[in-house]
Design an enzyme around this catalytic site. Structure first.
Site, PDB file in Angstrom:
ATOM      1  N   ASP A  64       0.912  -1.171   0.069  1.00  8.49           N
ATOM      2  CA  ASP A  64      -0.034   0.018   0.038  1.00  8.49           C
ATOM      3  C   ASP A  64       0.786   1.276   0.150  1.00  8.49           C
ATOM      4  O   ASP A  64       2.173   1.363   0.049  1.00  8.49           O
ATOM      5  CB  ASP A  64      -0.950  -0.099   1.352  1.00  8.49           C
ATOM      6  CG  ASP A  64      -2.183   0.608   1.179  1.00  8.49           C
ATOM      7  OD1 ASP A  64      -2.359   1.480   0.159  1.00  8.49           O
ATOM      8  OD2 ASP A  64      -3.264   0.460   1.876  1.00  8.49           O
ATOM      9  N   ASP A 100     -11.016   1.848  -2.776  1.00  8.10           N
ATOM     10  CA  ASP A 100     -11.289   1.500  -1.272  1.00  8.10           C
ATOM     11  C   ASP A 100     -12.970   1.535  -1.390  1.00  8.10           C
ATOM     12  O   ASP A 100     -13.722   1.384  -0.445  1.00  8.10           O
ATOM     13  CB  ASP A 100     -10.897   2.513  -0.492  1.00  8.10           C
ATOM     14  CG  ASP A 100      -9.588   2.146   0.000  1.00  8.10           C
ATOM     15  OD1 ASP A 100      -9.295   1.121  -0.196  1.00  8.10           O
ATOM     16  OD2 ASP A 100      -9.025   3.137   0.834  1.00  8.10           O
TER      17      ASP A 100
END
Ligand code: GLA
Length: 721
Positions: free
Chosen positions: A470, A541
């Protein structure tokens, strides 16, 4: 195929359906002579659109004006006045480069760019341009991909002067079109809403996109497409570009006063400068130029074929991907070993094949305020360490995956306390936090080396076969404690090179058999370069079905479907509260690499029970997701519905996902299925129908009404022998 015509001083580059021609004009400039539908090779010097106007500058000894030249790699400050691709500043402060043709050579194989992903390629044309007054030279690289109708371009800037040169701009390419009869498509967005296609008219002046955040960003993809007016999925010329780069990028489309269009793209000059000592070279990232004579659909399929064959890590491109359950949406930071064990035990025989432990397993990471940088498992929270979690997964017949964010540090961490100068910051000035974290200075070899070791230690002992990498904040302040003042402009690009080095080391060298998924708060760093290390990237997301139809539409406009990681989550959606049926959440997620993201304590029993069948279904079609051709019907940016039809290369199999947002009164959904072979008869398993592709493609299908909003249907098609 690349051919040079000596007589007409023109390079012809031909693909299956296009010709790209660059010509050395009488003044010695390298000019765009033609780009478009395939033509016979001819002397193109007859074509003259060089309008002579007042208030422009002339070229000594020639009848031409700088402003009229269709420059193949543009410079400024002599009178071109449009976007330059190159701004070199020498020690006197001069910004002038008068680049003229100085020869060419052919290479049998495309050379890689040092430290940056480069697509594989064969025969490569290198054209040399040289400044008339100094030793500055530019090498332009061209490689043709015939079947995909693609040309890749990049530039190497070589300082052959006796002093230093500071590049204030060194873009990957510029290209000029004779007219401006186009519309512009870009992919804009923000966190949780990545890559929304937007089509706008061109206007006189510049339209610029791009960003200075240090990564590709969720805000603008490094992509532009010029669409001939009236272009659809199936018709019309599209000239598009995609940059193979993961840092701040810049794209500009400029229409000049004579109605010509210039497109440039490359590293964003606003957050870039690069000092070249005498004898040094600078290599720009590579750009992909894609020509389609059959609309956006063909453009997409050409990109997919190109990326799959030439850029995505070959170890994974055709590999069956495990169906994961990721812990993030279900638990965020609130877990301990018992909760993880309960979750993992629940996954036994669930059909789910890999459990991903997301953020929160290391250091003092109980929320997003601390711990980043301290890559040691928190054994108070997880007694027995990661090994115990991995073992529990293996006992339950599933694999284990782990989340990392190697480029970051929380100020509240042992790493930052020991090395405050390892963060990107202006020395002596408080750094600006974002999500309570700073960015590590990956322009520094010592920092990258430290993280290499920390990552190696944790991954090699974790028992993980999957890693999610990430990156959760933009770069600001753009200063390194290590760089001298006159090189601070190099920080962002050096940072990207540091990221590539760590990615290369971890994914290709240290752990080639571990599947790495990319992520940057979702799709914030989704670009061609990342695909070389991360065959799949978390697209967003946002897992809501309706938003996802658009996010995945934009993502797969350019990138292969299997690169888009899609998860089924719980309803109502955690982000926007929208309820949706499990069938639709599943069907929409099938349009990429499939997985789940939920709290096992909250998922309804009926949904849990349906997972084995859903996973089995996915594995029936996942080879088409990885290798097939994507055709789009209508899409959600145009109306209430969306349709994708994904067809195997041999046209023998396909799957279709039709989706309807709101459920109109008294209306049966009707749709056509594009991409099938007209003569082949297909059996549609779910409907018990057998029909020729021509009927399905033209008359189409009518299906029964949905009972709710956000309805969808998945159809699988097989050719009848
Ligand atoms: C980002 C990612 C999420 C999750 C969190 C963890 O937002 O996109 O999927 O990994 O970070 O902090």
């Amino acid at each position: 195929m690349i051919k040079y015509c000596n007589e007409c001083r023109t390079f012809f580059m031909d693909g299956k359906d296009f010709t790209y021609a660059v010509r050395v004009n009488s003044a010695g400039y390298l000019t765009r002579a033609y780009y478009g539908k395939k033509i016979e090779h001819a002397n193109l010097s007859y074509f003259n659109r060089e309008i002579v106007t007042s208030f422009n500058t002339g070229i000594p000894g020639f009848k031409k004006q700088y402003a009229t030249i269709m420059q193949e790699y543009s410079t400024e400050y002599l009178g071109d006045f449009r976007e330059p691709a190159l701004v070199p500043v020498d020690e006197r402060g001069s910004r002038v480069a008068d680049l003229r043709y100085a020869g060419y050579y052919m290479l049998p194989v495309k050379p890689a760019i040092t430290g940056m992903p480069t697509s594989k390629g064969g025969e490569t044309l290198v054209i040399r341009l040289k400044d008339t007054d100094t030793g500055l030279a530019v090498y332009l690289y061209y490689t043709v991909y015939e079947a995909e109708n693609i040309v890749t371009r990049r530039a190497v800037i070589s300082n052959g002067t006796s002093g230093s040169i500071t590049l204030e701009r060194a873009l990957s390419f510029s290209e000029d079109f004779y007219d401006c009869d186009f519309e512009l498509m870009t992919l804009w967005g923000h966190h949780a809403n990545e890559k929304t296609p937007e089509i706008t008219p061109l206007h006189h002046g510049r339209t610029t996109i791009g960003n200075i955040r240090g990564t590709t960003s969720a805000h603008h993809a490094n992509f532009t497409a010029l669409l001939r007016k009236g272009t659809t999925e199936e018709q019309g010329e599209v000239y598009s570009t995609s940059l193979i780069y993961s840092g701040s990028h810049y794209e500009s489309v400029e229409v000049d006063e004579c109605g010509r269009t210039r497109v440039v793209s490359g590293i964003n000059p606003e957050s870039f400068s690069w000092k070249l000592a005498s004898g040094e070279e600078f290599e720009t990232p590579e750009a992909v130029l894609n020509y389609s004579d059959e609309g956006l659909g063909k453009m997409t399929r050409q990109y997919h074929d190109f990326f799959r064959a030439n850029l995505v890590n070959p170890r994974w491109v055709n590999e069956r991907r495990p169906v994961v359950l990721n812990s993030w949406e279900g638990m965020h930071f609130s877990f301990d070993r018992d909760r993880l064990f309960d979750t993992i035990d629940c996954l036994k025989d669930s059909g789910i094949e890999l459990f991903v432990l997301d953020d929160g397993w290391f250091g003092a990471r109980n929320n997003d305020k601390a711990g980043l940088g301290d890559w040691v498992c928190n054994e108070t929270k997880l007694p027995g360490g990661l090994k115990a979690i991995a073992d529990r997964c293996h006992e339950n017949g599933i694999e284990f995956g782990l989340w990392i964010e190697p480029e970051m540090v929380n100020p509240d961490s042992d790493l930052y306390r020991a090395h405050p100068d390892w963060a990107i910051a202006v020395p002596g000035r408080d750094a600006v936090p974002s999500r309570n974290q700073y960015v590590l200075d990956f322009s520094r070899k010592d920092v990258v080396d430290y993280i290499k070791k920390a990552m190696y230690d944790v991954i090699s002992t974790s028992g993980a076969s999957y890693i999610k990498w990430d990156m959760n904040r933009p770069l600001t302040e753009n200063m390194s404690y290590m760089l001298p003042a006159d090189r601070q402009g190099e920080l962002q690009h050096r940072y990207v090179l540091g990221v590539y080095e760590l990615a290369r080391y971890l994914t290709l060298e240290a752990f080639p058999d571990i599947l790495f998924e990319g992520c940057s708060g979702g799709g914030g760093r989704f670009d061609g370069a990342m695909l070389a290390y991360f065959p799949q990237i978390w697209s967003s997301d946002n897992t809501d079905v309706d938003d996802r139809t658009v996010i995945q539409l934009g993502t797969t406009m350019v990138f292969p479907m299997s690169a888009s990681s899609n998860h089924v989550s719980l309803s109502p959606n955690i982000r926007n509260g929208r309820p949706s049926p499990i069938a639709t959440r599943t069907n929409i997620a099938y349009g990429g690499t499939f997985g789940y993201e939920f709290d096992v304590r909250k998922i309804p029993e009926s949904e849990l029970k349906g997972i084995p069948a859903a996973v089995e279904k996915y594995h029936e079609i996942d080879d088409i997701v990885r290798n097939g051709d994507l055709y789009r019907g209508t899409d959600r940016t145009q109306g209430n519905e969306s349709l994708i039809s994904v067809v195997s290369k041999d046209k023998k199999r396909a799957f279709v996902v039709y989706y309807q947002a709101l459920n109109p009164h008294k209306m049966n959904p009707v749709f056509r299925i594009p991409g099938l072979d007209g003569k082949t008869v297909y059996r549609i398993k779910e409907l018990g129908l057998e029909l020729p592709g021509s009927v399905l493609g033209n008359l189409g299908l009518g299906i029964g009404r949905f009972r709710n909003d956000f309805g969808s249907v998945l159809l699988t098609l097989e050719a009848v022998d």
